[in-house]
Design a protein around this motif. Sequence first.
Motif, PDB file in Angstrom:
ATOM      1  N   PHE A 137       0.461  -0.836   0.314  1.00 54.61           N
ATOM      2  CA  PHE A 137      -0.079   0.397  -0.111  1.00 54.61           C
ATOM      3  C   PHE A 137       0.941   1.223   0.021  1.00 54.61           C
ATOM      4  CE2 PHE A 137      -2.418  -3.474   2.875  1.00 54.61           C
ATOM      5  CZ  PHE A 137      -3.835  -3.285   1.507  1.00 54.61           C
ATOM      6  N   ASP A 138       2.372   0.984   0.097  1.00 63.35           N
ATOM      7  CA  ASP A 138       3.061   2.411   0.164  1.00 63.35           C
ATOM      8  C   ASP A 138       2.864   2.932  -1.774  1.00 63.35           C
ATOM      9  OD1 ASP A 138       4.040   1.773   2.208  1.00 63.35           O
ATOM     10  OD2 ASP A 138       5.983   0.790   1.455  1.00 63.35           O
ATOM     11  N   PRO A 139       3.290   4.830  -1.141  1.00 63.16           N
ATOM     12  CA  PRO A 139       3.137   4.742  -2.381  1.00 63.16           C
ATOM     13  C   PRO A 139       4.032   4.963  -3.787  1.00 63.16           C
ATOM     14  CG  PRO A 139       3.813   6.805  -0.917  1.00 63.16           C
ATOM     15  CD  PRO A 139       3.607   5.360  -0.341  1.00 63.16           C
ATOM     16  N   ILE A 140       3.855   5.415  -5.000  1.00 62.64           N
ATOM     17  CA  ILE A 140       4.951   4.977  -5.524  1.00 62.64           C
ATOM     18  C   ILE A 140       5.406   6.191  -6.377  1.00 62.64           C
ATOM     19  CG2 ILE A 140       5.851   4.273  -7.826  1.00 62.64           C
ATOM     20  CD1 ILE A 140       3.000   2.483  -7.818  1.00 62.64           C
ATOM     21  N   PRO A 141       7.344   6.882  -4.943  1.00 62.45           N
ATOM     22  CA  PRO A 141       7.279   7.865  -5.425  1.00 62.45           C
ATOM     23  C   PRO A 141       8.340   8.424  -7.224  1.00 62.45           C
ATOM     24  CG  PRO A 141       8.689   6.662  -3.976  1.00 62.45           C
ATOM     25  CD  PRO A 141       7.661   5.623  -4.434  1.00 62.45           C
ATOM     26  N   VAL A 142       7.766   9.413  -6.968  1.00 60.29           N
ATOM     27  CA  VAL A 142       8.715   9.555  -8.876  1.00 60.29           C
ATOM     28  C   VAL A 142       9.644  10.676  -8.810  1.00 60.29           C
ATOM     29  CG1 VAL A 142       7.535  10.678 -10.939  1.00 60.29           C
ATOM     30  CG2 VAL A 142       6.269   8.897  -9.573  1.00 60.29           C
ATOM     31  N   ALA A 143      10.923  10.451  -8.254  1.00 57.26           N
ATOM     32  CA  ALA A 143      11.892  11.403  -8.634  1.00 57.26           C
ATOM     33  C   ALA A 143      12.191  12.368  -9.458  1.00 57.26           C
ATOM     34  CB  ALA A 143      12.826  10.204  -7.802  1.00 57.26           C
ATOM     35  N   ALA A 144      12.688  13.725  -9.158  1.00 58.41           N
ATOM     36  CA  ALA A 144      12.561  14.290  -9.790  1.00 58.41           C
ATOM     37  C   ALA A 144      13.468  13.892 -10.979  1.00 58.41           C
ATOM     38  CB  ALA A 144      13.795  15.520  -8.985  1.00 58.41           C
ATOM     39  N   PRO A 145      14.583  13.138 -11.612  1.00 56.18           N
ATOM     40  CA  PRO A 145      14.828  12.541 -12.667  1.00 56.18           C
ATOM     41  C   PRO A 145      14.118  11.976 -13.687  1.00 56.18           C
ATOM     42  CG  PRO A 145      16.505  12.268 -10.686  1.00 56.18           C
ATOM     43  CD  PRO A 145      15.078  13.005 -10.478  1.00 56.18           C
ATOM     44  N   ALA A 146      13.066  11.561 -12.224  1.00 59.82           N
ATOM     45  CA  ALA A 146      11.955  10.213 -13.379  1.00 59.82           C
ATOM     46  C   ALA A 146      10.491  11.507 -14.067  1.00 59.82           C
ATOM     47  CB  ALA A 146      10.977   9.277 -12.820  1.00 59.82           C
ATOM     48  N   ARG A 147      10.072  12.801 -13.454  1.00 57.44           N
ATOM     49  CA  ARG A 147       9.715  13.459 -13.699  1.00 57.44           C
ATOM     50  C   ARG A 147       9.879  14.097 -15.083  1.00 57.44           C
ATOM     51  NH1 ARG A 147       9.177  14.171  -8.233  1.00 57.44           N
ATOM     52  NH2 ARG A 147       9.738  16.433  -8.276  1.00 57.44           N
ATOM     53  N   GLU A 148      11.048  14.011 -15.459  1.00 57.23           N
ATOM     54  CA  GLU A 148      12.076  15.230 -16.519  1.00 57.23           C
ATOM     55  C   GLU A 148      10.877  14.780 -18.247  1.00 57.23           C
ATOM     56  OE1 GLU A 148      16.249  15.141 -14.799  1.00 57.23           O
ATOM     57  OE2 GLU A 148      16.298  13.906 -16.418  1.00 57.23           O
ATOM     58  N   ALA A 149      10.284  13.382 -18.826  1.00 59.58           N
ATOM     59  CA  ALA A 149      10.127  12.550 -19.760  1.00 59.58           C
ATOM     60  C   ALA A 149       9.288  11.869 -18.761  1.00 59.58           C
ATOM     61  CB  ALA A 149      11.298  12.449 -20.518  1.00 59.58           C
ATOM     62  N   GLU A 150       7.790  12.034 -20.303  1.00 68.63           N
ATOM     63  CA  GLU A 150       7.050  11.045 -20.258  1.00 68.63           C
ATOM     64  C   GLU A 150       7.638   9.450 -20.223  1.00 68.63           C
ATOM     65  OE1 GLU A 150       4.675  12.345 -23.003  1.00 68.63           O
ATOM     66  OE2 GLU A 150       2.798  12.364 -21.839  1.00 68.63           O
ATOM     67  N   GLY A 151       6.826   8.754 -19.750  1.00 67.76           N
ATOM     68  CA  GLY A 151       7.891   7.041 -19.272  1.00 67.76           C
ATOM     69  C   GLY A 151       7.572   6.289 -18.469  1.00 67.76           C
ATOM     70  N   LEU A 152       7.123   7.219 -17.071  1.00 72.06           N
ATOM     71  CA  LEU A 152       6.374   6.117 -16.101  1.00 72.06           C
ATOM     72  C   LEU A 152       4.866   4.994 -16.328  1.00 72.06           C
ATOM     73  CD1 LEU A 152       6.676   5.533 -13.747  1.00 72.06           C
ATOM     74  CD2 LEU A 152       5.186   7.504 -12.769  1.00 72.06           C
ATOM     75  N   ASP A 153       5.473   3.094 -16.458  1.00 70.64           N
ATOM     76  CA  ASP A 153       4.093   2.059 -17.043  1.00 70.64           C
ATOM     77  C   ASP A 153       4.261   1.633 -15.127  1.00 70.64           C
ATOM     78  OD1 ASP A 153       3.365   1.115 -18.059  1.00 70.64           O
ATOM     79  OD2 ASP A 153       5.266   0.743 -20.144  1.00 70.64           O
ATOM     80  N   TYR A 154       3.671   0.319 -15.607  1.00 74.56           N
ATOM     81  CA  TYR A 154       2.961  -0.329 -14.991  1.00 74.56           C
ATOM     82  C   TYR A 154       3.517  -1.681 -15.666  1.00 74.56           C
ATOM     83  CZ  TYR A 154      -0.591   0.087 -18.077  1.00 74.56           C
ATOM     84  OH  TYR A 154      -1.674  -0.316 -19.144  1.00 74.56           O
ATOM     85  N   GLU A 155       3.478  -3.022 -14.553  1.00 70.69           N
ATOM     86  CA  GLU A 155       3.942  -3.790 -15.182  1.00 70.69           C
ATOM     87  C   GLU A 155       3.492  -4.449 -13.518  1.00 70.69           C
ATOM     88  OE1 GLU A 155       7.681  -4.965 -16.440  1.00 70.69           O
ATOM     89  OE2 GLU A 155       7.574  -3.317 -18.151  1.00 70.69           O
ATOM     90  N   CYS A 156       2.635  -5.851 -14.131  1.00 73.05           N
ATOM     91  CA  CYS A 156       2.073  -6.629 -13.157  1.00 73.05           C
ATOM     92  C   CYS A 156       2.880  -8.228 -12.780  1.00 73.05           C
ATOM     93  CB  CYS A 156       0.396  -6.420 -12.779  1.00 73.05           C
ATOM     94  SG  CYS A 156      -0.182  -8.058 -14.488  1.00 73.05           S
ATOM     95  N   GLU A 157       3.459  -8.664 -11.900  1.00 75.76           N
ATOM     96  CA  GLU A 157       4.567  -9.786 -12.098  1.00 75.76           C
ATOM     97  C   GLU A 157       3.966 -10.541 -11.181  1.00 75.76           C
ATOM     98  OE1 GLU A 157       8.022  -9.280 -13.325  1.00 75.76           O
ATOM     99  OE2 GLU A 157       7.713  -7.280 -14.367  1.00 75.76           O
TER     100      GLU A 157
END
Length: 284
Positions: free
Chosen positions: A103-123
């Motif tokens: 239940f933790d948040p998914i933190p998106v740090a500054a480098p990962a906010r520089e461009a689009e592309g954040l994706d999910y993968e159930c495994e």
Amino acid sequence: RLIRFVAKDGRTYYGDAILPPGILDIAQATQARVIRGDIFGKHDITDHIADVRLLLAPLAREDVKTVRCLGLNYEQHARESKMPLPEYPVLFHKPVTALAGPFDPIPVAAPAREAEGLDYECELVAIMGKEARDIPESEALAHLLGYAVGNDVSHREWQLKRGGGQWALGKGFDGWAPFGPGIVSSRLIKDPQSLKISTKVNGKTVQDSSTRDMIFGVAAMISFLSRGTTLLPGDIIFTGTPQGVGSGRSPPLWLKDGDIVEVNLEGIGSCTNKVEYTLSKPKI
């Protein structure tokens, strides 16, 4: 059904989840029998029943040895990625700091906010329970502690364009491997290749498949990974994702701040994590 949780007394325990009749989703556990001892060795499931206040990542960081991951391990996902089916398992690693709770948040740090592309993968996530080296497929599943569900959170720009040909940069940010909600014993799940697996983003189903679509089944991949390499109790193996990822859609479906991502695996339950453009730290 191993869980790690904060009880109402404020202490953290390992426990055997107590589920209501007819319920298999460990995320709904409200009580557990406290476990004393080494979860990989001699331990006792006591009669002490504790109330669950918060489910944590099912293994403490100090109990995790490595986090291995397989890429392109579902046939339909490889096809949507326009990649040839791999002849051998495609292996990469995540740092243990990527692990997070159900239940933790998914933190998106500054480098990962520089461009689009954040994706999910159930495994499906397999957790080693015994040391293993050069084991045949026929013995592989007996070396497992059990199974969980996880989200191999990925940033395609960092994975494919900024990583120098290696995927780990785009998949290894802090908190980008939430898993849980517990670990179901391999004695309870006899066949890991017959489980429904899915993802929802903001309540809408975006991945819906079965583990039978894996190119390399769990037993085959454990046997392969153990060839000349010792697998240790506490090694975590993310086993690949099915079709439906955001990068495979037209237009792409990228995660954004505030999105709720729920990954689910039959017989185990779900992890529900909110994307946060903050400096939140996982509660592992």
